[in-house]
Scaffold this motif. Sequence first.
Motif, short mmCIF file in Angstrom:
data_model
loop_
_atom_site.label_atom_id
_atom_site.label_comp_id
_atom_site.label_asym_id
_atom_site.label_seq_id
_atom_site.Cartn_x
_atom_site.Cartn_y
_atom_site.Cartn_z
N LEU A 64 43.31 48.95 30.56
CA LEU A 64 42.86 50.22 31.15
C LEU A 64 42.01 50.97 30.12
CD1 LEU A 64 46.20 51.50 32.75
CD2 LEU A 64 44.53 49.95 33.72
N VAL B 166 50.15 42.73 39.84
CA VAL B 166 49.24 43.83 39.51
C VAL B 166 49.80 45.14 40.07
CG1 VAL B 166 46.93 44.81 39.84
CG2 VAL B 166 47.19 42.36 39.39
N HIS B 167 50.23 45.08 41.34
CA HIS B 167 50.82 46.26 41.96
C HIS B 167 52.02 46.76 41.16
CE1 HIS B 167 53.91 48.13 44.47
NE2 HIS B 167 52.89 48.84 44.94
N ASP B 168 52.92 45.85 40.84
CA ASP B 168 54.17 46.27 40.19
C ASP B 168 53.89 46.89 38.81
OD1 ASP B 168 55.40 45.28 42.42
OD2 ASP B 168 56.24 43.50 41.45
N LEU C 102 51.12 48.36 37.78
CA LEU C 102 50.51 49.68 37.97
C LEU C 102 51.54 50.69 38.45
CD1 LEU C 102 47.08 48.77 39.63
CD2 LEU C 102 47.45 49.62 37.30
N ASP C 103 52.40 50.24 39.36
CA ASP C 103 53.41 51.13 39.91
C ASP C 103 54.32 51.64 38.80
OD1 ASP C 103 54.17 52.12 42.51
OD2 ASP C 103 56.04 51.01 42.32
N ARG D 165 52.30 53.98 36.19
CA ARG D 165 52.00 55.34 36.68
C ARG D 165 53.27 56.15 36.89
NH1 ARG D 165 52.10 55.74 42.44
NH2 ARG D 165 50.24 57.03 42.59
N VAL E 108 47.78 57.54 34.31
CA VAL E 108 47.24 56.20 34.49
C VAL E 108 46.38 56.11 35.75
CG1 VAL E 108 48.02 53.89 35.22
CG2 VAL E 108 48.90 54.89 33.10
N ASP E 109 46.73 56.87 36.77
CA ASP E 109 45.96 56.85 38.02
C ASP E 109 44.46 57.09 37.78
OD1 ASP E 109 47.91 56.16 39.79
OD2 ASP E 109 48.25 58.18 40.57
N GLU E 110 44.17 57.92 36.79
CA GLU E 110 42.77 58.28 36.52
C GLU E 110 42.09 57.30 35.57
OE1 GLU E 110 41.17 61.22 37.70
OE2 GLU E 110 42.89 61.33 39.05
N TYR E 111 42.85 56.38 35.02
CA TYR E 111 42.27 55.48 34.02
C TYR E 111 41.44 54.40 34.69
CZ TYR E 111 45.50 57.41 30.47
OH TYR E 111 46.17 58.23 29.60
N GLY E 112 40.39 54.00 34.00
CA GLY E 112 39.63 52.85 34.47
C GLY E 112 40.47 51.59 34.33
N LEU E 113 40.32 50.70 35.31
CA LEU E 113 41.03 49.41 35.25
C LEU E 113 39.99 48.36 34.96
CD1 LEU E 113 43.48 47.59 35.62
CD2 LEU E 113 43.17 47.74 38.09
N LEU F 125 42.10 42.30 34.21
CA LEU F 125 43.38 41.73 34.60
C LEU F 125 43.45 40.35 33.96
CD1 LEU F 125 42.91 42.31 38.47
CD2 LEU F 125 43.71 43.98 36.80
N THR G 202 33.51 54.04 38.40
CA THR G 202 34.62 53.44 37.66
C THR G 202 35.71 52.95 38.62
OG1 THR G 202 34.25 55.01 35.87
CG2 THR G 202 36.37 53.87 35.87
N VAL G 203 36.19 51.74 38.42
CA VAL G 203 37.37 51.27 39.16
C VAL G 203 38.59 51.90 38.50
CG1 VAL G 203 38.78 49.27 39.74
CG2 VAL G 203 36.29 49.08 39.78
N GLN G 204 39.28 52.78 39.22
CA GLN G 204 40.41 53.47 38.64
C GLN G 204 41.74 52.84 39.06
OE1 GLN G 204 39.15 57.46 39.90
NE2 GLN G 204 39.35 58.07 37.74
N ALA G 205 42.71 52.97 38.18
CA ALA G 205 44.01 52.32 38.42
C ALA G 205 44.71 52.89 39.65
CB ALA G 205 44.89 52.47 37.18
N GLY G 206 44.61 54.20 39.86
CA GLY G 206 45.34 54.83 40.96
C GLY G 206 44.93 54.29 42.33
N PRO G 207 43.65 54.28 42.65
CA PRO G 207 43.24 53.73 43.94
C PRO G 207 43.57 52.24 44.10
CG PRO G 207 41.52 55.14 43.04
CD PRO G 207 42.57 55.02 41.98
N HIS H 238 46.14 50.77 42.80
CA HIS H 238 47.57 50.78 43.11
C HIS H 238 47.82 51.15 44.57
CE1 HIS H 238 51.34 53.00 43.76
NE2 HIS H 238 51.86 52.01 43.07
N LEU I 78 46.81 48.40 47.07
CA LEU I 78 47.75 47.28 47.04
C LEU I 78 49.09 47.68 47.65
CD1 LEU I 78 47.12 45.74 43.49
CD2 LEU I 78 46.49 44.77 45.70
N LEU J 72 44.19 38.04 43.33
CA LEU J 72 43.38 39.26 43.33
C LEU J 72 42.11 38.93 42.56
CD1 LEU J 72 42.89 42.24 43.86
CD2 LEU J 72 44.36 42.79 41.93
#
Lengths: 392, 392
Positions: free
Chosen positions: A238, A290-292, A294-295, A298, A304-309, A312, B284-289, B291, B294, B309
């Motif tokens: 991230l 990936v979901h787990d 991130l879940d 956050r 973390v929601d606002e972080y760039g991803l 992977l 930017t690809v963000q982690a929140g969206p 998540h 998914l 993915l």
Amino acid sequence: MEVPGPVDVVVIGGGVIGLSAAWYAARDGASVVVLDPEPGRGATWAAAGMLAPVGEAHFGEEPLARLNVLAAQAWPAFAEALEAASGTAVAYRATGTVAAAVDASDRAAVDDVLRFQLALGLDARRLSSGQCRELEPLLAPGIRGGAEFAGDHQVDNRLVVTALLVACARAGVTVVADEASTVTVTGDRVAGVALRGGGTVAAGAVVLAAGCRSGQVGGLPPEAVPPVRPVKGLTLRLRAPASGPALVRTVRGLVHGRSCYLVPRADGSIVVGATMEERGFDLTVQAGPVHDLLDDARTVVPAVDEYGLEELTTGSRPGTPDNAPVVGRAGPDGLVVATGHFRNGILLTPVTAEAVAALLAGRPVDAAMAPFGPGRFAPEGAAGRAGTPVGA
Amino acid sequence: MEVPGPVDVVVIGGGVIGLSAAWYAARDGASVVVLDPEPGRGATWAAAGMLAPVGEAHFGEEPLARLNVLAAQAWPAFAEALEAASGTAVAYRATGTVAAAVDASDRAAVDDVLRFQLALGLDARRLSSGQCRELEPLLAPGIRGGAEFAGDHQVDNRLVVTALLVACARAGVTVVADEASTVTVTGDRVAGVALRGGGTVAAGAVVLAAGCRSGQVGGLPPEAVPPVRPVKGLTLRLRAPASGPALVRTVRGLVHGRSCYLVPRADGSIVVGATMEERGFDLTVQAGPVHDLLDDARTVVPAVDEYGLEELTTGSRPGTPDNAPVVGRAGPDGLVVATGHFRNGILLTPVTAEAVAALLAGRPVDAAMAPFGPGRFAPEGAAGRAGTPVGA
């Protein structure tokens, strides 16, 4: 591809273990070849670089914990020497770790680790929820408390790869981008390694450091084949926005019985890891893990929601039946095994490199490594060297 | 880069709208240049290719719904013509859509859409939870029921890009990989388009089809500048394992008030979309969206956890104040605006291309497009052509 002439040592596998062992052996004066189709791109690449001797408190793993503690203590000098030898940074960061528990069971698990850390003489203390957030204001208000593990640091594992490749090159190590097919044996002794792409590198000693693929190299007697299996892990890369508060310490979250960690780099990236999956050699990035991750991340650090991803990455750790590494002599004379580092490959790099170099040079090996020889997996009544303890 | 000589039409923007308009204009005999630094790589690339006239039931959007229905009906012939003209497949799939509601409020929302579909004369029916799972066995057992929208189909939007580029090339259209800087105007008439990279393409007509960047092209009077803003969307590309059951229909999930869809391609990939975010031009690809998408997708189709993915893609849709497109003449003579397609760019491609070609050639435009001229946004008392309805 040109096959190098006879050398003292062939190292099978160019991850952190193989490269560091090669570097150390070359410093001892040996001529060394490393075989790896993609050096540093296996489990080494997927790792997060946490240097945490006690991730979870597992009953019966005290000898491993002691080895891990030694390794953590060896890291500052190792990092310094590697940076000096390579002229490149490895970003060793002594910022410590905060563990954060989400529910009461998680809190109990953190307390277990805390007790284990204290029993090992490590610098650790219990934290209230408020104290956690004083140390790391980005932690979620709802966490139930946690602990500070002041000596659990981190290093940038990818920079370590770069530095090891440079240090190896400067020390005269040749890296061949091919895969080992078979260890050739003459009489009781290794004679070299045959390459998948054809040809054989003749050598007086062979280091088997191919991570989770160490059991796939041919030519070895059964008792010399390390019982490693791939344990798939996923890490996310991230990036925090350039402005705003950032994590300083590594955060280890316990989230309803699942574990995740967030490792903030000096460059603003954050490595989030890691899953543990029994999937054979399949490295597909799957949506569920990936979901787990991130879940959980956050839940512990809502920002973390606002972080760039940005990335992977999956890799396969070399797991063993007792979760401990396999380092020592096995099978024919001249063979040294160094694999099975499971979740602690980066951490155990300095002590493993030292042990392998000592075994190759005939020096005594640190006693802390003694419990981890290949012989412990030998079947009852199996003969001879397979049961030889490390350093014997 | 070489600047082409004078042409009949310059199209600013090489997404599906610009490319299809260019292709139609060229078929009408016009010489055409399309300007785009990366044709097809904007919102067009991030889209999922759903051809759903009624995504949500919004009060007051009946004219738009009617246009959408016409567009959906135009797609089979458009796809056929495009495949014939290009010799490449666009994978139009008439498999219909199943809507699946997770809670009682979601069920009410599905019922609203169902009523709207039926009012528009579309083929739709209410489904129990069991009926949903009969149609698509991969749906979660816990869903509360839903609906079948038998006429909501899909096309592979990326294959459409490829086909349009080939069809354009075969029809003599020149695509220039540069950005439009300014529309040049002489007297009351467009004279061409100046390029960011230097030079001007002289032309008798200009089509402004630059998606969410359509408001950034210089040289136009205020009343001709379409009021578009970027509305960021994220789509994921998943892949189902080669063996095992697979989705056949598009699945539209309503998950505690959030909407997600899963669009299964014939090649085994599944496009999951889409977020709606007001983030300016930040892609930017963000982690929140990631998540959230998914999380919603696996709630509706639990098997998603096992899917690979493969891609995270963001794009910016051209949003408008009333969520409807802006298609028609505006500003100086020779200027045609075709943007603002928001969430329906792929769907509205056939009717938009036809309308633009008609405007350029002086043919009458379909009455269904009449409500969507640029003039509807003109300030009270603004003069002249900006208020001209489509086709006037």
